[in-house]
Design a protein around this motif. Structure first.
Motif, short mmCIF file in Angstrom:
data_model
loop_
_atom_site.label_atom_id
_atom_site.label_comp_id
_atom_site.label_asym_id
_atom_site.label_seq_id
_atom_site.Cartn_x
_atom_site.Cartn_y
_atom_site.Cartn_z
N GLU A 47 0.74 -1.23 -0.10
CA GLU A 47 -0.22 -0.05 -0.03
C GLU A 47 0.82 1.41 0.12
N LYS A 48 1.81 1.15 0.83
CA LYS A 48 2.77 2.29 0.85
C LYS A 48 3.30 2.65 -0.24
N GLN A 49 3.81 1.44 -1.04
CA GLN A 49 4.40 1.70 -2.17
C GLN A 49 3.65 2.49 -3.22
N ILE A 50 2.30 2.00 -3.47
CA ILE A 50 1.63 2.35 -4.18
C ILE A 50 1.08 3.98 -3.85
N GLN A 51 1.06 4.17 -2.71
CA GLN A 51 0.66 5.43 -2.27
C GLN A 51 1.55 6.49 -2.66
N PHE A 52 2.83 5.99 -2.69
CA PHE A 52 4.06 6.95 -3.00
C PHE A 52 4.07 7.01 -4.43
N LEU A 53 3.78 6.25 -5.17
CA LEU A 53 3.49 6.40 -6.71
C LEU A 53 2.51 7.26 -6.89
N GLU A 54 1.32 7.17 -6.36
CA GLU A 54 -0.10 7.83 -6.70
C GLU A 54 0.42 9.38 -6.10
N GLN A 55 0.66 9.52 -4.82
CA GLN A 55 1.09 10.88 -4.41
C GLN A 55 1.68 11.66 -4.99
N TYR A 56 3.18 11.22 -5.50
CA TYR A 56 4.34 12.04 -5.85
C TYR A 56 4.71 11.89 -7.42
N TYR A 57 4.28 10.83 -7.79
CA TYR A 57 4.81 10.71 -9.41
C TYR A 57 3.80 10.55 -10.28
N LEU A 58 2.35 10.44 -10.00
CA LEU A 58 1.30 10.45 -11.07
C LEU A 58 1.31 11.56 -11.68
N LYS A 59 1.42 12.76 -11.10
CA LYS A 59 1.21 13.94 -12.06
C LYS A 59 2.44 14.09 -12.95
N SER A 60 3.68 13.84 -12.48
CA SER A 60 4.83 13.83 -13.36
C SER A 60 5.05 13.02 -14.33
N ALA A 61 4.22 11.88 -14.44
CA ALA A 61 4.38 10.70 -15.11
C ALA A 61 3.92 10.90 -16.59
N ASP A 62 4.58 10.30 -17.68
CA ASP A 62 3.82 10.59 -18.91
C ASP A 62 2.68 9.29 -19.16
N GLU A 63 2.08 9.63 -20.22
CA GLU A 63 0.89 8.70 -20.22
C GLU A 63 0.96 7.47 -20.43
N THR A 64 2.05 6.63 -20.77
CA THR A 64 2.40 5.08 -20.57
C THR A 64 2.46 4.94 -19.00
N ASP A 65 3.33 5.56 -18.34
CA ASP A 65 3.62 5.33 -17.12
C ASP A 65 2.58 5.74 -16.08
N THR A 66 1.64 6.85 -16.54
CA THR A 66 0.44 7.05 -15.74
C THR A 66 -0.32 5.74 -15.79
N GLN A 67 -0.64 5.09 -16.93
CA GLN A 67 -1.54 3.98 -17.10
C GLN A 67 -1.04 2.65 -16.24
N ILE A 68 0.28 2.65 -16.42
CA ILE A 68 0.95 1.42 -15.52
C ILE A 68 0.62 1.61 -13.98
N ILE A 69 0.96 2.92 -13.47
CA ILE A 69 0.54 3.42 -11.93
C ILE A 69 -1.11 3.24 -11.91
N GLN A 70 -1.89 3.46 -12.78
CA GLN A 70 -3.29 3.06 -12.61
C GLN A 70 -3.52 1.55 -12.64
N LYS A 71 -2.95 0.75 -13.29
CA LYS A 71 -3.08 -0.66 -13.02
C LYS A 71 -2.46 -1.05 -11.75
N PHE A 72 -1.56 -0.56 -11.24
CA PHE A 72 -1.02 -0.92 -10.02
C PHE A 72 -1.87 -0.75 -9.01
N ILE A 73 -2.36 0.24 -8.92
CA ILE A 73 -3.51 0.59 -7.79
C ILE A 73 -4.89 -0.46 -7.92
N LYS A 74 -5.18 -0.59 -9.31
CA LYS A 74 -6.14 -1.67 -9.42
C LYS A 74 -5.76 -3.00 -8.78
N VAL A 75 -4.70 -3.39 -9.17
CA VAL A 75 -4.19 -4.75 -8.61
C VAL A 75 -4.10 -4.65 -7.19
#
Length: 444
Positions: free
Chosen positions: A15-43
Motif C-alpha cells: 500500500e505504501k509503495q502504491i501511495q508513494f507512486l500515486e501521491q508523488y509521481y502520478l502527476k509527473s509521469a507520462d501517459e504510458t507510466d500513468t497507465q501503469i500506475i493506475q493498473k498497479f492501483i487496481k491490482v
C-alpha cells in the motif's frame, strides 16, 4: 516469499509503495507510466479486498504477490530516475528526502557546490582527479561516460556508439535516488579509472578490451544500490527468514542487475559485436571480477597480495631475478595479472574520495555519512541490531572516522599504486595532505 511479517504488515508495504507512486509521481509521469500506475492501483485494491474477504490465504498472498511488490519497487526506481534525469543526484535526493521527511544530518548542509559547470566537457576536465561531479545532472554524466570511451580511442572495439549510449542510459536508470551510492558515484569511479589509465603506464599494461570492460564495470558496479551495506541485507534476511548468500550480497546483486539489463534488451547487448567467444568471455570475466572486487570484506586480502607483487615487480626491475620473483612480479604477458591489476584499480577508485582536494573530499564523505545515518534509521524501523558506528554523532567523531578509514584502508592501497605507477603518486600524497587537515580540525 513467506516471511516473519504478518499479512497485514505485508499489505501495508504494498500500500505504501502504491501511495508513494500515486501521491508523488502520478502527476509527473507520462501517459504510458500513468497507465501503469493506475493498473498497479487496481491490482492493489484487488489484493486488499481478496485477502480481507478470505478469497486468498495468507500463504497465497506472500507467494503470489511478492513478485507484484518487487515489480512496483523496480518501476518506482526507474520512474524516479526518468523524472530526475535532468537533475543532479544531489538535487534529486534533497527533493525525495523532503517528501519523505527524512532528517538531514548537519554535515549535509555544508556541501560546497560552487564549482563552475562546464557546458561542454573537455579531455582536461575528464583527466582531472578532482573533478567536481555533483553539479552535473544524471543525463550529463551519462553523456560524459560516453565521452570517456571516445577519448580512449578504442579502435579495436566495434561496439556501435548508439548501442553503448543506450546501454549507459539504461544503467543510469537502474540506480536509485540515494545520497551516495548513485550514478554520480559510479561515474566518479570510472572517470578516475580513465584518468589513471591515461596518465600512467597502465595503458601499456592492459589492452583495449580490458580497459573498456573495466570502465563499464565501474559504471555498473553499484546498480540498484539502496543505500545500505551488506550487513544490513544479511541482518534483514535473517530476521525475515529469507534464504540468501552471506558472501558479497550487494556485489552479486550489482552483477546480476548489469547482466539482466543486457538480457532484457538485445539493443544493450554489446557482447554481440565482439569478434569471438574468447573476447566475450574475457569481457564478462573482467566485469564480474571488477564488481566483486569492490566488496570491502576482501580489501585486506587484496592489499596484501598486491603489496607483495608490487615489491617483487620492483625487485625484478632492479635486476634481482630468480624464479620466485619472476613468478610473483606483474607481467602484462599474463592475463591473470592484467585482470588482477584492473580489479585493484576499480576497487581503489571506489574508495578514492580521500585522494581529492579537501573540500571535494568532504562533499563526498558528507553524503556517505548521511547514507550511513539513514541506514541506522532503517535498521531501527525493521527491528534489527543498529550499527552504532554508522550513526552521525558530532564533528570530532566524524573527523576521527575519516582519519581511521583513510589511514587504514585508502592510503596503503593508493601508496602501493603509486609504487607501481609513479605518475599516480600524487594521489596518495593528496591523502596525506587531507589527513593533516583532518588532524588539525580534530584538535580545534
Amino acid at each position: 516469499m513467506q516471511t516473519n511479517r504478518s499479512a497485514e504488515e505485508y499489505l501495508s508495504l504494498i500500500e505504501k509503495q502504491i501511495q508513494f507512486l500515486e501521491q508523488y509521481y502520478l502527476k509527473s509521469a507520462d501517459e504510458t507510466d500513468t497507465q501503469i500506475i493506475q493498473k498497479f492501483i487496481k491490482v492493489y485494491k484487488y489484493i486488499d479486498e481478496a485477502y480481507k474477504s478470505s478469497f486468498i490465504s495468507e500463504e497465497a498472498l506472500f507467494q503470489t504477490y511478492g513478485f507484484f511488490y518487487q515489480t512496483t519497487k523496480k518501476f518506482t526506481r526507474k520512474l524516479e530516475n526518468k523524472i530526475y534525469y535532468e537533475k543532479t543526484d544531489y538535487e534529486a535526493t534533497l527533493e525525495k528526502f523532503e517528501r519523505l521527511q527524512i532528517k538531514l544530518i548537519p554535515l549535509y548542509k555544508e556541501l560546497i557546490l560552487d564549482a563552475q559547470k562546464l557546458q561542454r566537457m573537455d579531455l582536461d576536465t575528464l583527466l582531472d582527479s578532482n573533478m567536481v561531479h555533483h553539479v552535473y545532472t544524471k543525463k550529463e554524466l551519462g553523456q560524459f561516460s560516453l565521452q570517456l570511451f571516445d577519448f580512449l580511442n578504442l579502435d579495436t572495439i566495434k561496439v556501435p556508439k548508439n548501442v553503448l549510449s543506450e546501454l549507459i542510459t539504461e544503467i543510469v536508470m537502474n540506480y536509485n535516488v540515494v545520497p551516495y551510492h548513485n550514478f554520480t558515484h559510479a561515474f566518479q569511479l570510472s572517470q578516475l579509472l580513465f584518468s589513471c589509465y591515461m596518465k600512467s603506464d597502465l595503458k601499456k599494461f592492459c589492452n583495449q578490451l580490458e580497459i573498456f570492460s573495466a570502465i563499464l564495470a565501474g559504471l555498473g558496479h553499484d546498480l540498484n544500490h539502496k543505500g545500505v551495506n551488506n550487513m544490513y541485507k544479511i541482518k534483514k534476511s535473517k530476521k525475515f527468514n529469507v534464504l540468501t548468500s552471506e558472501i558479497a550480497v550487494l556485489e552479486n546483486m550489482h552483477c546480476a542487475t548489469f547482466f539482466n539489463i543486457i538480457q532484457l534488451n538485445r539493443q544493450h547487448d554489446f557482447f554481440q559485436y565482439m569478434t569471438n567467444d574468447e573476447e566475450r568471455n574475457l569481457a564478462k570475466r573482467l566485469i564480474i571480477t571488477s564488481i566483486l572486487a569492490t566488496d570491502m570484506s576482501k580489501h585486506n586480502k587484496l592489499l596484501a597480495k598486491f603489496q607483495k607483487r608490487v615489491e617483487c615487480s620492483k625487485q625484478f626491475e632492479q635486476g634481482e631475478k630468480n624464479e620466485l620473483i619472476d613468478m610473483q612480479r606483474f607481467s602484462n604477458e599474463r592475463l591473470e595479472d592484467r585482470i588482477f591489476i584492473l580489479n585493484i584499480m576499480v576497487h581503489a577508485c571506489d574508495i578514492s574520495n580521500p585522494t581529492m582536494k579537501f573540500d571535494n573530499y568532504m562533499n563526498w564523505s558528507y553524503l556517505l555519512t548521511q547514507e550511513f545515518n539513514d541506514q541506522t534509521i532503517k535498521e531501527a524501523r525493521v527491528g534489527v541490531d543498529i550499527t552504532g558506528f554508522l550513526i552521525y554523532k558530532d564533528k570530532p567523531t566524524y573527523y576521527g572516522g575519516q582519519i581511521f578509514f583513510s589511514k587504514t584502508f585508502v592510503f596503503p592501497l593508493w601508496f602501493q599504486i603509486g609504487e607501481m605507477y609513479p605518475e599516480l603518486k600524487y594521489l596518495s600524497e593528496e591523502i596525506n595532505k587531507n589527513l593533516e587537515i583532518l588532524q588539525q580540525k580534530l584538535k580545534q
